[in-house]
Motif scaffolding. Sequence first.
Motif, PDB file in Angstrom:
ATOM      1  N   HIS A  59     -35.212  39.213  20.973  1.00 46.53           N
ATOM      2  CA  HIS A  59     -34.894  37.781  21.044  1.00 46.53           C
ATOM      3  C   HIS A  59     -34.798  37.324  22.500  1.00 46.53           C
ATOM      4  CE1 HIS A  59     -32.489  34.048  20.904  1.00 46.53           C
ATOM      5  NE2 HIS A  59     -33.262  33.820  19.848  1.00 46.53           N
TER       6      HIS A  59
ATOM      7  N   ASP B 178     -38.171  33.456  19.512  1.00 45.44           N
ATOM      8  CA  ASP B 178     -36.966  32.858  18.934  1.00 45.44           C
ATOM      9  C   ASP B 178     -36.844  33.298  17.472  1.00 45.44           C
ATOM     10  OD1 ASP B 178     -38.762  31.244  17.552  1.00 45.44           O
ATOM     11  OD2 ASP B 178     -38.100  29.371  18.455  1.00 45.44           O
ATOM     12  N   SER B 179     -35.853  32.782  16.777  1.00 41.73           N
ATOM     13  CA  SER B 179     -35.590  33.260  15.411  1.00 41.73           C
ATOM     14  C   SER B 179     -36.787  33.060  14.489  1.00 41.73           C
ATOM     15  CB  SER B 179     -34.414  32.517  14.791  1.00 41.73           C
ATOM     16  OG  SER B 179     -33.360  32.431  15.657  1.00 41.73           O
TER      17      SER B 179
ATOM     18  N   ASN C 171     -28.957  31.365  10.821  1.00 42.52           N
ATOM     19  CA  ASN C 171     -27.739  32.045  11.310  1.00 42.52           C
ATOM     20  C   ASN C 171     -26.699  32.072  10.189  1.00 42.52           C
ATOM     21  OD1 ASN C 171     -29.279  30.972  13.516  1.00 42.52           O
ATOM     22  ND2 ASN C 171     -27.575  31.327  14.904  1.00 42.52           N
TER      23      ASN C 171
ATOM     24  N   SER D  71     -33.642  26.496  14.520  1.00 41.69           N
ATOM     25  CA  SER D  71     -33.484  25.375  15.449  1.00 41.69           C
ATOM     26  C   SER D  71     -34.831  24.693  15.698  1.00 41.69           C
ATOM     27  CB  SER D  71     -32.914  25.881  16.773  1.00 41.69           C
ATOM     28  OG  SER D  71     -33.772  26.865  17.314  1.00 41.69           O
TER      29      SER D  71
ATOM     30  N   HIS E  15     -30.388  23.234  23.847  1.00 42.10           N
ATOM     31  CA  HIS E  15     -30.532  23.773  22.496  1.00 42.10           C
ATOM     32  C   HIS E  15     -29.737  22.879  21.534  1.00 42.10           C
ATOM     33  CE1 HIS E  15     -30.365  26.691  19.183  1.00 42.10           C
ATOM     34  NE2 HIS E  15     -31.421  27.243  19.763  1.00 42.10           N
TER      35      HIS E  15
ATOM     36  N   GLU F  77     -27.779  23.603  19.282  1.00 44.18           N
ATOM     37  CA  GLU F  77     -26.422  24.091  18.988  1.00 44.18           C
ATOM     38  C   GLU F  77     -25.402  23.531  19.971  1.00 44.18           C
ATOM     39  OE1 GLU F  77     -26.402  28.361  18.812  1.00 44.18           O
ATOM     40  OE2 GLU F  77     -27.864  28.410  17.204  1.00 44.18           O
TER      41      GLU F  77
ATOM     42  N   THR G  72     -35.379  27.879  21.495  1.00 38.28           N
ATOM     43  CA  THR G  72     -35.664  28.627  22.729  1.00 38.28           C
ATOM     44  C   THR G  72     -37.180  28.762  22.959  1.00 38.28           C
ATOM     45  OG1 THR G  72     -35.361  30.758  21.601  1.00 38.28           O
ATOM     46  CG2 THR G  72     -33.450  29.834  22.723  1.00 38.28           C
TER      47      THR G  72
HETATM   48  P1  13P Z   1     -33.467  30.145  18.601  1.00 40.65           P
HETATM   49  O1  13P Z   1     -34.045  30.378  17.265  1.00 40.65           O
HETATM   50  O2  13P Z   1     -33.762  28.780  19.154  1.00 40.65           O
HETATM   51  O3  13P Z   1     -33.873  31.206  19.587  1.00 40.65           O
HETATM   52  O4  13P Z   1     -31.889  30.189  18.475  1.00 40.65           O
HETATM   53  C1  13P Z   1     -31.225  31.301  17.986  1.00 40.65           C
HETATM   54  C2  13P Z   1     -29.814  31.279  18.275  1.00 40.65           C
HETATM   55  O5  13P Z   1     -29.037  32.064  17.806  1.00 40.65           O
HETATM   56  C3  13P Z   1     -29.338  30.264  19.187  1.00 40.65           C
HETATM   57  O6  13P Z   1     -28.048  30.529  19.554  1.00 40.65           O
END
Ligand code: 13P
Length: 304
Positions: free
Chosen positions: A23, A39-40, A113, A128, A197, A199, A214
């Motif tokens: 990651h 990213d995720s 998450n 995200s 971001h 979050e 990200t």
């Molecule tokens: P991303 O998928 O944007 O990398 O975000 C993952 C994450 O845990 C952000 O805190």
Amino acid sequence: MNNKIIENINKLKEQNNTVILVHNYQNPEIQDIADIIGDSLDLAMKATKTNAKNIVFCGVDFMAESAKILNPDKNVIIPDIDAKCPMIQMIKPYQLKLLMKKNPDAEVVSYINTTAEIKALSDICCTSSNGVNVVKSRSSDKIIFVPDRNLGAYIQRSILDKELILWPGICPTHHKIHKDQLLKIKELHPQAEILVHPECRPDIIDIADYTLSTNGMVNHAKKSDKKEFIIGTEKDLCYRLKRENPEKEFYEIKTAICPNMKKITLEKVLNSLKSLEPKITLDEDLMKRAKIPLQKMMTIGRGD
Ligand code: 13P
Ligand code: SF4
């Protein structure tokens, strides 16, 4: 010392048919040994495309679990079983069930998450990158969105014809980034663009030029004519940004560190390659149920 470890990592991963997924928030030396960095959403998608028998996942629990759920026949190994994202524990299945009972006409969108149990209760997952598009894709005009209230509030800004019922989960790393930290850097570098971001807190989204995942930040920085960027997310994304754009400047928030991501070290990766442990193990029926909303999410694709 590190050179010897890296040599052994490279030898072992060839020998036992292993791919290393990393990651964007990982320590720089872990980013350097990645077969795939992302990213995720990117990592979840690429985990389904690899032919390798073993996946060593350098990230946190929910990411490695998602890779396992999507690839139940592969070994998914996380080099430190204690690399856990605290946000995923902020909603429990009984709490989501109560919300669903109170709002029987609402669909459930869960951030990736989350635990496998929360995914299994959801209509669809999102990251995200594609949260806005995922919520837009739902037919219901009422959406239960869990667990990140900042991401939910960000999605709500661009979707006016649906009501999002939010849950008070947050990411401790992003939630403690303060607007003044970004503004101070902006004062020193007035030409810099602010990328944050989703979050982050709403007052940070207010002052950002762009709110991105990200990988969204990586893609934006590559394409942009701008030369300077203030990065409102975990600081080690800047390592990747600098490596891929050596002619540009990236200003990090020095205090924005995810301690859970940092638990993965080169030594632990090497140990995992030797032992193929610790493996992610989840109940088979649970994995089947959690796979459905994850697969639905992947049909939506990236939004940034
Ligand atoms: P991303 O998928 O944007 O990398 O975000 C993952 C994450 O845990 C952000 O805190
Ligand atoms: Fe979890 Fe926040 Fe770390 Fe992302 S940065 S893994 S949301 S604690």
